[in-house]
Write a protein that holds these residues in place. Structure first.
Motif, PDB file in Angstrom:
ATOM      1  N   GLY A  69      55.544  78.090  94.416  1.00 29.79           N
ATOM      2  CA  GLY A  69      54.559  77.032  94.561  1.00 29.79           C
ATOM      3  C   GLY A  69      55.105  75.662  94.176  1.00 29.79           C
ATOM      4  N   GLY A  70      54.560  74.633  94.844  1.00 28.99           N
ATOM      5  CA  GLY A  70      54.972  73.258  94.552  1.00 28.99           C
ATOM      6  C   GLY A  70      55.773  72.633  95.665  1.00 28.99           C
ATOM      7  N   HIS A  71      56.220  73.462  96.634  1.00 24.32           N
ATOM      8  CA  HIS A  71      56.967  72.923  97.768  1.00 24.32           C
ATOM      9  C   HIS A  71      55.990  72.566  98.881  1.00 24.32           C
ATOM     10  N   ARG A 113      49.339  61.173 109.323  1.00 20.44           N
ATOM     11  CA  ARG A 113      49.637  59.905 109.986  1.00 20.44           C
ATOM     12  C   ARG A 113      49.475  58.747 108.998  1.00 20.44           C
ATOM     13  N   ALA A 114      48.410  58.812 108.173  1.00 23.14           N
ATOM     14  CA  ALA A 114      48.157  57.751 107.188  1.00 23.14           C
ATOM     15  C   ALA A 114      49.240  57.709 106.116  1.00 23.14           C
ATOM     16  N   LEU A 115      49.745  58.888 105.736  1.00 21.00           N
ATOM     17  CA  LEU A 115      50.738  58.941 104.662  1.00 21.00           C
ATOM     18  C   LEU A 115      52.179  58.850 105.163  1.00 21.00           C
ATOM     19  N   GLY A 116      52.350  58.928 106.485  1.00 19.94           N
ATOM     20  CA  GLY A 116      53.708  58.874 107.019  1.00 19.94           C
ATOM     21  C   GLY A 116      54.466  60.175 106.802  1.00 19.94           C
ATOM     22  N   ILE A 117      53.722  61.291 106.783  1.00 20.22           N
ATOM     23  CA  ILE A 117      54.349  62.605 106.581  1.00 20.22           C
ATOM     24  C   ILE A 117      54.819  63.177 107.912  1.00 20.22           C
ATOM     25  N   ASP A 118      56.060  63.648 107.941  1.00 20.47           N
ATOM     26  CA  ASP A 118      56.580  64.301 109.151  1.00 20.47           C
ATOM     27  C   ASP A 118      57.471  65.473 108.719  1.00 20.47           C
ATOM     28  N   GLY A 119      58.172  66.029 109.690  1.00 21.36           N
ATOM     29  CA  GLY A 119      58.979  67.212 109.416  1.00 21.36           C
ATOM     30  C   GLY A 119      60.036  67.045 108.346  1.00 21.36           C
ATOM     31  N   SER A 120      60.420  65.804 108.077  1.00 16.64           N
ATOM     32  CA  SER A 120      61.459  65.592 107.060  1.00 16.64           C
ATOM     33  C   SER A 120      60.965  65.969 105.665  1.00 16.64           C
ATOM     34  N   TYR A 121      59.647  66.131 105.522  1.00 10.02           N
ATOM     35  CA  TYR A 121      59.090  66.513 104.224  1.00 10.02           C
ATOM     36  C   TYR A 121      58.994  68.030 104.067  1.00 10.02           C
ATOM     37  N   ASN A 122      59.321  68.778 105.101  1.00 10.51           N
ATOM     38  CA  ASN A 122      59.222  70.232 104.986  1.00 10.51           C
ATOM     39  C   ASN A 122      60.171  70.739 103.910  1.00 10.51           C
ATOM     40  N   GLY A 123      59.636  71.515 102.962  1.00 11.83           N
ATOM     41  CA  GLY A 123      60.459  72.063 101.893  1.00 11.83           C
ATOM     42  C   GLY A 123      60.589  71.147 100.682  1.00 11.83           C
ATOM     43  N   GLU A 124      60.038  69.919 100.758  1.00 13.54           N
ATOM     44  CA  GLU A 124      60.107  68.975  99.633  1.00 13.54           C
ATOM     45  C   GLU A 124      59.430  69.590  98.402  1.00 13.54           C
ATOM     46  N   ASP A 125      60.020  69.360  97.234  1.00 16.31           N
ATOM     47  CA  ASP A 125      59.470  69.904  95.991  1.00 16.31           C
ATOM     48  C   ASP A 125      58.666  68.826  95.269  1.00 16.31           C
ATOM     49  N   LEU A 126      57.351  69.035  95.184  1.00 18.85           N
ATOM     50  CA  LEU A 126      56.474  68.031  94.564  1.00 18.85           C
ATOM     51  C   LEU A 126      56.768  67.808  93.090  1.00 18.85           C
ATOM     52  N   THR A 127      57.416  68.764  92.440  1.00 15.71           N
ATOM     53  CA  THR A 127      57.666  68.609  90.996  1.00 15.71           C
ATOM     54  C   THR A 127      58.939  67.816  90.703  1.00 15.71           C
ATOM     55  N   THR A 128      59.743  67.559  91.746  1.00 19.76           N
ATOM     56  CA  THR A 128      60.998  66.825  91.505  1.00 19.76           C
ATOM     57  C   THR A 128      61.235  65.683  92.484  1.00 19.76           C
ATOM     58  N   SER A 129      60.448  65.617  93.559  1.00 19.01           N
ATOM     59  CA  SER A 129      60.682  64.594  94.583  1.00 19.01           C
ATOM     60  C   SER A 129      60.492  63.176  94.057  1.00 19.01           C
ATOM     61  N   ALA A 130      61.301  62.263  94.581  1.00 18.43           N
ATOM     62  CA  ALA A 130      61.196  60.853  94.193  1.00 18.43           C
ATOM     63  C   ALA A 130      60.340  60.089  95.186  1.00 18.43           C
ATOM     64  N   ARG A 131      59.909  60.740  96.285  1.00 18.56           N
ATOM     65  CA  ARG A 131      59.109  60.030  97.286  1.00 18.56           C
ATOM     66  C   ARG A 131      57.694  60.557  97.456  1.00 18.56           C
ATOM     67  N   ILE A 132      57.398  61.724  96.924  1.00 19.25           N
ATOM     68  CA  ILE A 132      56.017  62.227  96.986  1.00 19.25           C
ATOM     69  C   ILE A 132      55.756  63.169  95.827  1.00 19.25           C
ATOM     70  N   TRP A 133      54.620  62.963  95.152  1.00 24.98           N
ATOM     71  CA  TRP A 133      54.264  63.850  94.049  1.00 24.98           C
ATOM     72  C   TRP A 133      52.753  63.828  93.849  1.00 24.98           C
ATOM     73  N   LEU A 134      52.288  64.663  92.917  1.00 22.17           N
ATOM     74  CA  LEU A 134      50.868  64.779  92.635  1.00 22.17           C
ATOM     75  C   LEU A 134      50.581  64.132  91.278  1.00 22.17           C
ATOM     76  N   GLU A 135      49.414  63.487  91.155  1.00 23.28           N
ATOM     77  CA  GLU A 135      49.037  62.923  89.861  1.00 23.28           C
ATOM     78  C   GLU A 135      47.620  63.350  89.502  1.00 23.28           C
TER      79      GLU A 135
END
Length: 170
Positions: A69-71, A113-135
């Motif tokens: 979880g978190g990806h 579309r609003a957030l600019g999310i596309d396939g390049s974010y597939n597999g991104e880890d929300l707990t370590t990413s420098a461009r997208i995370w949860l608060e």
DNA sequence: AACACGATTTCG
DNA sequence: GAAATCGTGTTT
């Protein structure tokens, strides 16, 4: 404050889907930077769930759902829309939560579309990413549980499970 | 290699 | 109500 604990994402998809509304997705990516409060989610519960992409087992598309979880699980559909999901559960347990809405943006295709999310974010880890995370902002909105959308093909009981969570209007 | 269809949105 | 539009999974 940023949610960097892996444990937050290790519960089952329904539990995490209920915790996400009220929390913010923060994006820091060049032209797309911002803070968006999650307002609507939908849970997909693994290989047993006929509405879940993982119901057909592990494939090139679904392999990120088998990460812990978190990806992010990002996929393209209808030839035009990106869908954003947050993987939940332990590694090897393919569950995920679709982000169906954020404040003032309704619909999963409109969210990406609003957030600019596309396939390049597939597999991104929300707990370590420098461009997208949860608060966690401390907001705990009351939720309404409803059946999931556009999964009629899954049949019963899956089409009726109340695994869609919407922030109540107040 | 060909085919059917989708965790949607938009227009008529 | 129906088109748009293409990656993915399935069948040939």
């Amino acid at each position: 404050m940023p949610v960097t604990e892996r444990s937050f994402f290790l519960g089952d998809a329904v539990s995490v889907a209920r915790m996400l509304p009220g929390r913010d997705i923060v994006i820091r990516a060049g032209d797309h930077s911002g803070r968006y409060m999650i307002t609507e989610t939908e849970a997909y519960l693994g290989e047993e769930d006929r509405a879940c992409h993982a119901s057909r087992g592990r494939t090139r598309r679904t392999e990120v759902m088998y990460l812990e979880g978190g990806h992010l699980y990002i996929y393209f559909i209808y030839g035009m829309h990106w869908m954003m999901n947050i993987v939940t559960g332990k590694a090897g347990d393919p569950q995920a939560v679709l982000i169906r809405g954020v404040a003032s943006v309704s619909g999963p295709g409109r969210v990406t579309r609003a957030l600019g999310i596309d396939g390049s974010y597939n597999g991104e880890d929300l707990t370590t990413s420098a461009r997208i995370w949860l608060e966690d902002t401390g907001r705990r909105p009351s939720l309404r549980a409803l059946p999931r959308v556009a999964i009629d093909y899954a049949g019963e009981p899956w089409v009726s499970m109340p695994w869609r969570f919407v922030t109540e209007d107040k």
